[in-house]
Write an enzyme that holds these catalytic residues in place. Structure first.
Site, PDB file in Angstrom:
ATOM      1  N   THR A 151       0.877  -1.178   0.000  1.00  0.00           N
ATOM      2  CA  THR A 151       0.000   0.000   0.000  1.00  0.00           C
ATOM      3  C   THR A 151       0.910   1.221   0.000  1.00  0.00           C
ATOM      4  OG1 THR A 151      -0.062   0.254   2.376  1.00  0.00           O
ATOM      5  CG2 THR A 151      -1.708  -1.190   1.413  1.00  0.00           C
ATOM      6  N   GLU A 176      -5.580  -4.040  -0.014  1.00  0.00           N
ATOM      7  CA  GLU A 176      -5.795  -5.176   0.889  1.00  0.00           C
ATOM      8  C   GLU A 176      -6.867  -6.126   0.366  1.00  0.00           C
ATOM      9  OE1 GLU A 176      -5.440  -2.066   1.605  1.00  0.00           O
ATOM     10  OE2 GLU A 176      -4.405  -1.732   3.508  1.00  0.00           O
ATOM     11  N   LYS A 226     -13.058  17.671  11.449  1.00  0.00           N
ATOM     12  CA  LYS A 226     -13.857  17.768  12.670  1.00  0.00           C
ATOM     13  C   LYS A 226     -13.822  19.222  13.125  1.00  0.00           C
ATOM     14  CE  LYS A 226     -14.026  13.070  13.891  1.00  0.00           C
ATOM     15  NZ  LYS A 226     -12.877  12.179  13.956  1.00  0.00           N
ATOM     16  N   TRP A 254     -18.847  17.098  12.167  1.00  0.00           N
ATOM     17  CA  TRP A 254     -17.946  16.584  11.147  1.00  0.00           C
ATOM     18  C   TRP A 254     -18.333  17.149   9.790  1.00  0.00           C
ATOM     19  CZ3 TRP A 254     -19.317  13.462   6.983  1.00  0.00           C
ATOM     20  CH2 TRP A 254     -20.660  13.072   6.974  1.00  0.00           C
TER      21      TRP A 254
HETATM   22  P1  ADP Z   1      -3.182   3.477  -1.534  1.00  0.00           P
HETATM   23  O1  ADP Z   1      -3.831   4.831  -1.601  1.00  0.00           O
HETATM   24  O2  ADP Z   1      -2.529   3.162  -0.265  1.00  0.00           O
HETATM   25  O3  ADP Z   1      -2.473   3.082  -2.762  1.00  0.00           O
HETATM   26  P2  ADP Z   1      -5.329   1.845  -2.301  1.00  0.00           P
HETATM   27  O4  ADP Z   1      -5.006   1.968  -3.712  1.00  0.00           O
HETATM   28  O5  ADP Z   1      -5.446   0.545  -1.665  1.00  0.00           O
HETATM   29  O6  ADP Z   1      -4.356   2.535  -1.414  1.00  0.00           O
HETATM   30  O7  ADP Z   1      -6.553   2.762  -2.004  1.00  0.00           O
HETATM   31  C1  ADP Z   1      -7.600   2.382  -1.196  1.00  0.00           C
HETATM   32  C2  ADP Z   1      -8.399   3.566  -0.786  1.00  0.00           C
HETATM   33  O8  ADP Z   1      -8.711   4.380  -1.903  1.00  0.00           O
HETATM   34  C3  ADP Z   1      -9.730   3.189  -0.209  1.00  0.00           C
HETATM   35  O9  ADP Z   1      -9.625   2.801   1.134  1.00  0.00           O
HETATM   36  C4  ADP Z   1     -10.522   4.472  -0.404  1.00  0.00           C
HETATM   37  O10 ADP Z   1     -10.242   5.399   0.603  1.00  0.00           O
HETATM   38  C5  ADP Z   1      -9.973   5.001  -1.696  1.00  0.00           C
HETATM   39  N1  ADP Z   1     -10.882   4.644  -2.788  1.00  0.00           N
HETATM   40  C6  ADP Z   1     -10.790   3.610  -3.633  1.00  0.00           C
HETATM   41  N2  ADP Z   1     -11.806   3.624  -4.511  1.00  0.00           N
HETATM   42  C7  ADP Z   1     -12.574   4.683  -4.195  1.00  0.00           C
HETATM   43  C8  ADP Z   1     -13.794   5.235  -4.718  1.00  0.00           C
HETATM   44  N3  ADP Z   1     -14.421   4.717  -5.753  1.00  0.00           N
HETATM   45  N4  ADP Z   1     -14.286   6.329  -4.111  1.00  0.00           N
HETATM   46  C9  ADP Z   1     -13.665   6.887  -3.067  1.00  0.00           C
HETATM   47  N5  ADP Z   1     -12.524   6.429  -2.537  1.00  0.00           N
HETATM   48  C10 ADP Z   1     -11.986   5.336  -3.088  1.00  0.00           C
END
Ligand code: ADP
Length: 554
Positions: free
Chosen positions: A185, A329, A439, A444
């Site tokens: 990640t 994940e 917040k 919020w």
């Molecule tokens: P990283 O940002 O660590 O590379 P990921 O690619 O795993 O992580 O991203 C996951 C996160 O991206 C999710 O937990 C969420 O916050 C955000 N995310 C993914 N798809 C969407 C979506 N369609 N709308 C809003 N947020 C999203």
């Protein structure tokens, strides 16, 4: 005696190479467009598997890639895991210290690297050679002529590496829990965390996402993943496309909107996928240039929220947006915002309202939404809490990170860090990342909703909202806006604030709208709020919130 094989990737390619032997795999590369069929593809994965054996890669050892989306990278997607090794895709846009940490933590034995990225990788390796101690071979993705003059040692080229190997390979019958893939990640705080994908996780993700309830892919599709193959398996598309025997199109190194439009037109792409920023670029391009995108039926948009305005604009072009949500994940797909039967006849506002949500979980997953008191929130579209999720393609731990496991998992549930509501029809909506919720005075504010509102304005190219520290209200929202071409900045700020005042409680009104040239992006193309917080957070500590915009609760 029960007789069955485990759930593994190999049968997907076995089928495609026999039943769709002539179907094409097309790729834009440094050296022009490459084109071959599944039969050739299978031969090349066998050569690759033999080459890995020849240099002594053992079952379970990790094979790193540092590459864009192209056919050779795709060859590693089946060649590596089906031989029993583990494919570890590394994001080349990460800072050097993350690349060093990732390579040493994963103990990659070999790294495949694109010609245009070799220098970046060489710099990271030269800066901290110990972190690359496990790497016994570097392979440049091209032929001998593509090898640049860089200090990676030993270094060879891909075509020589696989060239003399046999196209026969005795593919092992692997067990479902054999690690097949790995991705880190991008870690907005602290070191990146490794997620391992087993054979059965990738199998289950593939089977669920080819369905209409997932991404709805079939053999007649021509699939172009723009989402990078270096991050979460390009949302699984190289696997799903193969499973159904469809044509693949890979857009190659750093594709720009003209490259994407050109490939869609030339290869008659029906389905593509990527983060919203890619599509902002394509829509801007289409305003200036002519392109025939008539083959394109659907775009999967995810990674960040697809703004409602973007879904509408693509609808106007006859292209359906499938808004999807997922996480590293989760291999990564969790939900897709399909309409339920009967909703097609709803009025446009209600339909777009649903499609701009993150949608319905694909079959196989379960979730619950837990509030600050540890209670499950009702599905009323208003109460919110953290989304917890579990299922066959959701990991239950990070690689060698016990402290993170303690924090992010609970009794088999992944705590996603996404704050969501669920409406009575079961559609989830992300109101924020837990760490991005603003917040203010005990109330919020959803940065995501404010961003959507701002981006719906015609004169806004990109917008993001962060909470900045405030003496009295703890935090206040501040908006950062990239104006579109020709926008009148003097009036735009006021118009945007008036728009928000009309739609939201008065304390949601940002204290300021700052115009910037570009929103900083993370290595996965998302808005990087951390950079903005670092850069601007402190300049607002005095607090400039007008009294009338104060939260009512105070
Ligand atoms: P990283 O940002 O660590 O590379 P990921 O690619 O795993 O992580 O991203 C996951 C996160 O991206 C999710 O937990 C969420 O916050 C955000 N995310 C993914 N798809 C969407 C979506 N369609 N709308 C809003 N947020 C999203």
């Amino acid at each position: 005696m029960p007789g069955h094989t485990d759930q593994t990737l190999r049968p997907f390619l076995w089928r495609a190479a026999r039943m769709f032997a002539d179907t094409e795999i097309v790729s834009r590369t440094h050296a022009g467009v490459s084109r071959y069929d599944y039969a050739t593809y299978e031969d090349r994965t066998a050569r690759l598997a033999n080459a890995l054996d020849s240099i002594g890669i053992e079952r379970g050892e990790r094979v790193g890639t540092f590459c864009w989306n192209h056919h050779r990278h795709f060859e590693t997607y089946f060649g590596v895991p089906s031989s029993g090794a583990q494919l570890h895709t590394i994001n080349p846009l990460l800072p050097d210290e993350h690349v060093q940490y990732i390579v040493s933590n994963a103990e990659d034995r070999i790294v495949f690297v694109d010609p245009s990225l070799a220098e970046t990788l060489a710099d990271a390796a030269a800066d901290d050679p110990d972190s690359f101690a496990s790497v016994a071979q570097f392979v440049v993705m091209g032929d001998a002529e593509a090898v640049p003059d860089v200090s990676l040692d030993p270094l060879t080229d891909y075509e020589s590496f696989v060239g003399d190997e046999s196209t026969e390979y005795d593919w092992p019958l692997l067990s479902g829990d054999q690690p097949a893939g790995m991705c880190y990640t991008s870690g907005t705080t602290g070191q990146p965390k490794g997620v391992e994908y087993t054979q059965e996780m990738l199998w289950a993700h593939t089977m669920a996402t080819i369905t209409p309830q997932g991404l709805d892919i079939d053999a007649g599709d021509v699939v172009m993943p723009v989402v990078p193959m270096f991050h979460v398996n390009a949302w699984g598309m190289p696997f799903t496309t193969t499973a159904v025997g469809a044509k693949h199109v890979y857009p190659g190194p750093s594709p720009d909107p003209a490259d994407l439009a050109g490939l869609i037109e030339a290869e008659e792409v029906t389905l593509t996928a990527g983060v919203p920023t890619v599509w902002i670029g394509l829509l801007e391009y289409l305003e200036e240039e002519e392109a025939d995108l008539s083959s394109l039926e659907r775009i999967v948009i995810g990674g960040s929220a697809a703004p409602k305005s973007m879904i509408e604009r693509f609808d106007d072009l006859g292209i359906e947006v499938a808004h999807a949500w997922g996480m590293t994940e989760m291999s990564p797909i969790g939900s897709v915002a399909h309409l339920k039967p009967g909703m097609e006849s709803w009025d446009a506002g209600d339909r777009y309202g649903k499609r701009a949500k993150q949608g319905l979980m694909v079959p196989g997953l379960e979730f619950q939404v837990i509030d600050d008191d540890g209670e499950e929130v009702p599905w009323n579209g208003e109460d919110f809490g953290e989304l917890w999720i579990r299922g066959p393609w959701v990991t239950t731990e990070y690689y060698e990170r016990p402290e993170a496991n303690e924090e992010d998992f609970h009794e088999g549930w992944l705590k996603t860090g996404d704050v969501v509501t669920v409406d009575p029809e079961g559609y989830i909506q992300i109101v924020d990342r837990a760490k991005d919720v603003i917040k203010s005075g005990g109330e919020w504010i959803s940065s995501v909703e404010l961003e959507n509102e701002l981006m719906a304005h015609d004169d806004v190219a990109e917008a993001t909202v962060i909470g900045v520290p405030h003496e009295r209200w703890q935090e206040r929202p501040v908006a950062f806006v990239v104006p579109g071409e020709g926008a009148d900045r003097d009036s735009l700020g006021d118009e945007l604030l008036e728009g928000i005042e009309a739609e939201y409680p008065k304390w949601w009104r940002p204290d300021d709208v700052l115009f910037i040239d570009e929103v900083p992006k993370t290595a996965t193309g998302k808005f990087d709020k951390k950079v903005l917080r670092e850069e601007y957070g402190d300049s607002f500590v005095e607090g400039r919130v007008p009294e009338e915009a104060a939260p009512e609760s105070d």
